[in-house]
Scaffold this motif. Structure first.
Motif, PDB file in Angstrom:
ATOM      1  N   ALA A   1      57.469 -41.011  -8.482  1.00  0.00           N
ATOM      2  CA  ALA A   1      56.414 -40.002  -8.361  1.00  0.00           C
ATOM      3  C   ALA A   1      56.950 -38.732  -7.722  1.00  0.00           C
ATOM      4  CB  ALA A   1      55.250 -40.558  -7.536  1.00  0.00           C
ATOM      5  N   GLU A   2      57.827 -38.911  -6.768  1.00  0.00           N
ATOM      6  CA  GLU A   2      58.424 -37.759  -6.085  1.00  0.00           C
ATOM      7  C   GLU A   2      59.191 -36.874  -7.065  1.00  0.00           C
ATOM      8  OE1 GLU A   2      61.425 -36.896  -2.271  1.00  0.00           O
ATOM      9  OE2 GLU A   2      60.605 -38.908  -2.620  1.00  0.00           O
ATOM     10  N   LYS A   3      59.810 -37.507  -8.075  1.00  0.00           N
ATOM     11  CA  LYS A   3      60.602 -36.768  -9.059  1.00  0.00           C
ATOM     12  C   LYS A   3      59.740 -35.816  -9.888  1.00  0.00           C
ATOM     13  CE  LYS A   3      64.218 -40.289  -9.655  1.00  0.00           C
ATOM     14  NZ  LYS A   3      64.902 -41.188 -10.620  1.00  0.00           N
ATOM     15  N   ILE A   4      58.457 -36.163 -10.071  1.00  0.00           N
ATOM     16  CA  ILE A   4      57.595 -35.314 -10.893  1.00  0.00           C
ATOM     17  C   ILE A   4      56.538 -34.593 -10.048  1.00  0.00           C
ATOM     18  CG2 ILE A   4      57.949 -36.670 -12.986  1.00  0.00           C
ATOM     19  CD1 ILE A   4      55.273 -38.020 -12.503  1.00  0.00           C
ATOM     20  N   GLY A   5      56.726 -34.617  -8.745  1.00  0.00           N
ATOM     21  CA  GLY A   5      55.830 -33.879  -7.861  1.00  0.00           C
ATOM     22  C   GLY A   5      54.463 -34.498  -7.684  1.00  0.00           C
ATOM     23  N   ALA A   6      54.340 -35.800  -7.932  1.00  0.00           N
ATOM     24  CA  ALA A   6      53.065 -36.488  -7.750  1.00  0.00           C
ATOM     25  C   ALA A   6      52.970 -37.042  -6.329  1.00  0.00           C
ATOM     26  CB  ALA A   6      52.915 -37.620  -8.765  1.00  0.00           C
ATOM     27  N   VAL A   7      51.755 -37.209  -5.839  1.00  0.00           N
ATOM     28  CA  VAL A   7      51.519 -37.725  -4.491  1.00  0.00           C
ATOM     29  C   VAL A   7      50.910 -39.120  -4.601  1.00  0.00           C
ATOM     30  CG1 VAL A   7      50.269 -37.392  -2.327  1.00  0.00           C
ATOM     31  CG2 VAL A   7      51.170 -35.413  -3.566  1.00  0.00           C
ATOM     32  N   VAL A   8      51.461 -40.060  -3.835  1.00  0.00           N
ATOM     33  CA  VAL A   8      50.988 -41.439  -3.876  1.00  0.00           C
ATOM     34  C   VAL A   8      50.315 -41.796  -2.560  1.00  0.00           C
ATOM     35  CG1 VAL A   8      51.612 -43.855  -4.238  1.00  0.00           C
ATOM     36  CG2 VAL A   8      52.878 -42.063  -5.433  1.00  0.00           C
ATOM     37  N   LEU A   9      49.059 -42.218  -2.641  1.00  0.00           N
ATOM     38  CA  LEU A   9      48.315 -42.681  -1.464  1.00  0.00           C
ATOM     39  C   LEU A   9      48.189 -44.196  -1.570  1.00  0.00           C
ATOM     40  CD1 LEU A   9      46.574 -42.113   1.066  1.00  0.00           C
ATOM     41  CD2 LEU A   9      44.600 -41.883  -0.486  1.00  0.00           C
ATOM     42  N   VAL A  10      48.762 -44.906  -0.589  1.00  0.00           N
ATOM     43  CA  VAL A  10      48.795 -46.370  -0.626  1.00  0.00           C
ATOM     44  C   VAL A  10      47.875 -46.942   0.446  1.00  0.00           C
ATOM     45  CG1 VAL A  10      50.266 -48.414  -0.373  1.00  0.00           C
ATOM     46  CG2 VAL A  10      51.160 -46.364  -1.499  1.00  0.00           C
ATOM     47  N   ASP A  11      47.106 -47.948   0.064  1.00  0.00           N
ATOM     48  CA  ASP A  11      46.270 -48.655   1.037  1.00  0.00           C
ATOM     49  C   ASP A  11      47.186 -49.320   2.066  1.00  0.00           C
ATOM     50  OD1 ASP A  11      44.821 -50.783   2.361  1.00  0.00           O
ATOM     51  OD2 ASP A  11      43.291 -50.624   0.809  1.00  0.00           O
ATOM     52  N   PRO A  12      47.042 -49.017   3.355  1.00  0.00           N
ATOM     53  CA  PRO A  12      47.963 -49.561   4.368  1.00  0.00           C
ATOM     54  C   PRO A  12      47.871 -51.069   4.547  1.00  0.00           C
ATOM     55  CG  PRO A  12      46.140 -48.403   5.420  1.00  0.00           C
ATOM     56  CD  PRO A  12      46.036 -48.123   3.951  1.00  0.00           C
ATOM     57  N   GLU A  13      46.743 -51.667   4.154  1.00  0.00           N
ATOM     58  CA  GLU A  13      46.607 -53.122   4.283  1.00  0.00           C
ATOM     59  C   GLU A  13      47.000 -53.819   2.985  1.00  0.00           C
ATOM     60  OE1 GLU A  13      42.668 -54.012   5.621  1.00  0.00           O
ATOM     61  OE2 GLU A  13      43.092 -53.362   7.681  1.00  0.00           O
ATOM     62  N   CYS A  14      46.494 -53.331   1.865  1.00  0.00           N
ATOM     63  CA  CYS A  14      46.895 -53.865   0.556  1.00  0.00           C
ATOM     64  C   CYS A  14      47.928 -52.912  -0.036  1.00  0.00           C
ATOM     65  CB  CYS A  14      45.693 -53.994  -0.370  1.00  0.00           C
ATOM     66  SG  CYS A  14      44.440 -55.144   0.220  1.00  0.00           S
ATOM     67  N   THR A  15      49.170 -53.064   0.391  1.00  0.00           N
ATOM     68  CA  THR A  15      50.196 -52.069   0.054  1.00  0.00           C
ATOM     69  C   THR A  15      50.638 -52.095  -1.406  1.00  0.00           C
ATOM     70  OG1 THR A  15      51.868 -53.620   0.903  1.00  0.00           O
ATOM     71  CG2 THR A  15      51.106 -51.900   2.402  1.00  0.00           C
ATOM     72  N   PHE A  16      50.062 -52.997  -2.191  1.00  0.00           N
ATOM     73  CA  PHE A  16      50.379 -53.014  -3.617  1.00  0.00           C
ATOM     74  C   PHE A  16      49.329 -52.234  -4.417  1.00  0.00           C
ATOM     75  CE2 PHE A  16      48.175 -56.883  -2.381  1.00  0.00           C
ATOM     76  CZ  PHE A  16      47.073 -56.880  -3.222  1.00  0.00           C
ATOM     77  N   VAL A  17      48.403 -51.584  -3.709  1.00  0.00           N
ATOM     78  CA  VAL A  17      47.336 -50.811  -4.339  1.00  0.00           C
ATOM     79  C   VAL A  17      47.469 -49.350  -3.929  1.00  0.00           C
ATOM     80  CG1 VAL A  17      44.846 -50.442  -4.463  1.00  0.00           C
ATOM     81  CG2 VAL A  17      45.756 -52.765  -4.403  1.00  0.00           C
ATOM     82  N   GLY A  18      47.313 -48.437  -4.889  1.00  0.00           N
ATOM     83  CA  GLY A  18      47.440 -47.030  -4.542  1.00  0.00           C
ATOM     84  C   GLY A  18      46.804 -46.094  -5.538  1.00  0.00           C
ATOM     85  N   LEU A  19      46.765 -44.828  -5.162  1.00  0.00           N
ATOM     86  CA  LEU A  19      46.232 -43.759  -6.002  1.00  0.00           C
ATOM     87  C   LEU A  19      47.316 -42.711  -6.196  1.00  0.00           C
ATOM     88  CD1 LEU A  19      43.842 -42.202  -7.371  1.00  0.00           C
ATOM     89  CD2 LEU A  19      43.402 -41.191  -5.113  1.00  0.00           C
ATOM     90  N   ILE A  20      47.568 -42.359  -7.455  1.00  0.00           N
ATOM     91  CA  ILE A  20      48.568 -41.341  -7.784  1.00  0.00           C
ATOM     92  C   ILE A  20      47.840 -40.061  -8.175  1.00  0.00           C
ATOM     93  CG2 ILE A  20      50.545 -40.741  -9.234  1.00  0.00           C
ATOM     94  CD1 ILE A  20      50.806 -43.801  -9.810  1.00  0.00           C
ATOM     95  N   THR A  21      48.173 -38.957  -7.500  1.00  0.00           N
ATOM     96  CA  THR A  21      47.616 -37.651  -7.841  1.00  0.00           C
ATOM     97  C   THR A  21      48.734 -36.783  -8.394  1.00  0.00           C
ATOM     98  OG1 THR A  21      45.990 -37.826  -6.046  1.00  0.00           O
ATOM     99  CG2 THR A  21      46.342 -35.641  -7.013  1.00  0.00           C
ATOM    100  N   PHE A  22      48.567 -36.329  -9.640  1.00  0.00           N
ATOM    101  CA  PHE A  22      49.594 -35.532 -10.308  1.00  0.00           C
ATOM    102  C   PHE A  22      49.417 -34.046 -10.004  1.00  0.00           C
ATOM    103  CE2 PHE A  22      48.948 -39.366 -12.928  1.00  0.00           C
ATOM    104  CZ  PHE A  22      50.239 -39.879 -12.910  1.00  0.00           C
ATOM    105  N   ARG A  23      50.426 -33.290 -10.302  1.00  0.00           N
ATOM    106  CA  ARG A  23      50.411 -31.851 -10.030  1.00  0.00           C
ATOM    107  C   ARG A  23      49.286 -31.139 -10.767  1.00  0.00           C
ATOM    108  NH1 ARG A  23      56.611 -30.160 -11.106  1.00  0.00           N
ATOM    109  NH2 ARG A  23      56.129 -31.438 -12.932  1.00  0.00           N
TER     110      ARG A  23
END
Length: 333
Positions: free
Chosen positions: A14-36
Motif C-alpha cells: 500500500a505504501e508503494k501506491i500511496g494508500a493508507v492502511v488502518l488496522v484494527d489493533p485487536e483484530c490485526t488481520f482486519v483493516g481499511l485501505i484508503t487510496f489516494r
C-alpha cells in the motif's frame, strides 16, 4: 501483538501506491485501505472485495460449486452431499449419515469424506471402510451440518492462483509427511517437523491429536513410538493443504499454457477475479491429458506458500500489489 503476514504485506505494498492502511489493533488481520483517489476498501485476512460475496459463497460450498463447474463442462469429482437432521429433516430422511455409507460403497472404497463448507483441509479424510467412514462423518457433523462423499482420484495435487487473466503462482501440494532417520520415532520426527515450520515462519501447524494422523499410522501398523528407517517417508495426512503441514513444489515458471488457460477459464466462469483453483492431474508442465477439479477458492491464502522462499514471498507481494491497484480503480458506486 504480532502483525499477521497478510496484513504486513498489504501495509508494505500500500505504501508503494500511496494508500493508507488502518488496522484494527485487536483484530490485526482486519483493516481499511484508503487510496489516494479517495476510494476505500476493507480486507479481512486474504478476503478482499475484488470478488463479489455471492461468487465467494458459491465457491466455498463444495457441492454447489461442483454442480456449476460440471454444468460449465469441467471435469469435477463425483460426489454427493449428506445432511444432519438438524439442518434439513426432509433431506436427512434420504441423505443422512447412513445413506452416505451406502453411497460410499457404491463408489467403492477408498472415498473422500469432507465438510461442505469448511476450509484449510479441516476434517478432509480418506476412508477405507465402514468404521473409518462413520468416524469421519461424525467428526464433521459435530462441526457443521453437511458433508460430501466423493470418489477418490489419484494424481498430483496442484493449486493455481489466478488474478483476472494472469496466473500468479502454480505449485504442487504434498501432504504432511515425515522422513525417517533410523533413530527417531514418529513423535520425535513430528516434533522436529513442527520446529522446522516455526523456524520458517509457519507457526504451529501439526495437530498431534488429529484423528486422521492416528488413523493413517494404524493403517500402516505404526504408532508414535515406532522408529522409522532412514529415508523412509510416512505420509501422515491424505489432504495436501499447506495449512495442515503440506509442502509446496513451485511450478509457476513451468506450468503448461493448457493449464493456465484452464485455470483462468474456471475463475472467469465462476465470476471470480481472484481465485485458487485446485486440480488433480499427473503433470502440470505437460499438455492436458486428464484432470479433475477438487475445488475452487475465492479467497486463497498464500501465507504458507510465501514461507517457502524469497521468490514465493515476492510473488505474493506482487499479487497483493495488483489486487490493491485493481481495487483503487474500482467503481464502488
Amino acid at each position: 501483538m504480532e502483525t499477521p503476514f497478510v496484513t504486513s504485506i498489504i501495509q508494505k505494498v500500500a505504501e508503494k501506491i500511496g494508500a493508507v492502511v488502518l488496522v484494527d489493533p485487536e483484530c490485526t488481520f482486519v483493516g481499511l485501505i484508503t487510496f489516494r483517489n479517495g476510494n476505500k476498501t476493507f480486507f479481512r485476512s486474504s478476503r478482499f472485495s475484488i470478488n463479489s460475496s455471492g461468487s465467494v459463497a458459491i465457491a466455498k460450498d463444495k457441492g454447489v460449486s461442483s454442480f456449476f463447474l460440471n454444468k460449465f463442462g469441467y471435469k469435477v469429482t463425483e460426489g454427493q452431499t449428506f445432511f444432519s437432521e438438524e439442518l434439513c429433516e426432509e433431506l436427512a430422511n434420504t441423505r443422512n449419515i447412513d445413506t452416505g455409507l451406502y453411497y460410499a460403497k457404491e463408489l467403492g472404497f477408498p472415498v473422500i469424506v469432507k465438510p461442505i463448507n469448511l476450509s484449510k483441509g479441516v476434517f478432509v479424510t480418506k476412508v477405507h471402510n465402514k468404521q473409518e467412514y462413520y468416524q469421519a462423518a461424525k467428526k464433521i457433523l459435530q462441526k457443521t451440518s453437511v458433508f460430501i462423499v466423493e470418489r477418490f482420484y489419484s494424481g498430483n495435487d496442484y493449486r493455481i492462483v489466478v488474478l483476472d487473466d494472469e496466473v500468479i503462482s502454480a505449485y504442487q501440494r504434498i501432504p504432511l509427511f515425515i522422513m525417517g532417520d533410523g533413530q527417531s520415532n514418529v513423535l520425535e520426527l513430528m516434533q522436529e517437523k513442527q520446529e522446522t515450520f516455526i523456524k520458517n515462519g509457519r507457526k504451529e501447524i501439526i495437530d498431534f491429536e488429529d484423528y486422521r494422523i492416528k488413523k493413517n499410522l494404524r493403517r500402516r501398523k505404526l504408532n508414535f513410538n515406532t522408529v522409522i528407517p532412514k529415508n523412509n517417508i510416512v505420509y501422515l495426512l491424505d489432504n495436501a493443504n499447506l495449512s495442515t503441514g503440506g509442502e509446496a513444489v513451485d511450478f509457476t515458471e513451468n506450468i503448461h499454457p493448457d493449464f493456465q488457460k484452464l485455470a483462468i477459464s474456471i475463475a472467469k466462469d465462476m465470476e471470480l477475479r481472484l481465485a485458487g483453483v485446485d486440480i488433480l492431474t499427473s503433470d502440470i508442465t505437460s499438455p492436458i491429458v486428464d484432470y479433475t477439479i477438487i475445488e475452487i477458492n475465492g479467497a486463497p491464502s498464500l501465507t504458507h506458500y510465501a514461507s517457502f522462499g524469497e521468490v514465493q514471498t515476492k510473488r505474493v507481494e506482487n499479487l497483493y500489489l495488483k489486487v490493491l491497484k485493481a481495487l483503487e480503480n474500482e467503481n464502488f458506486d
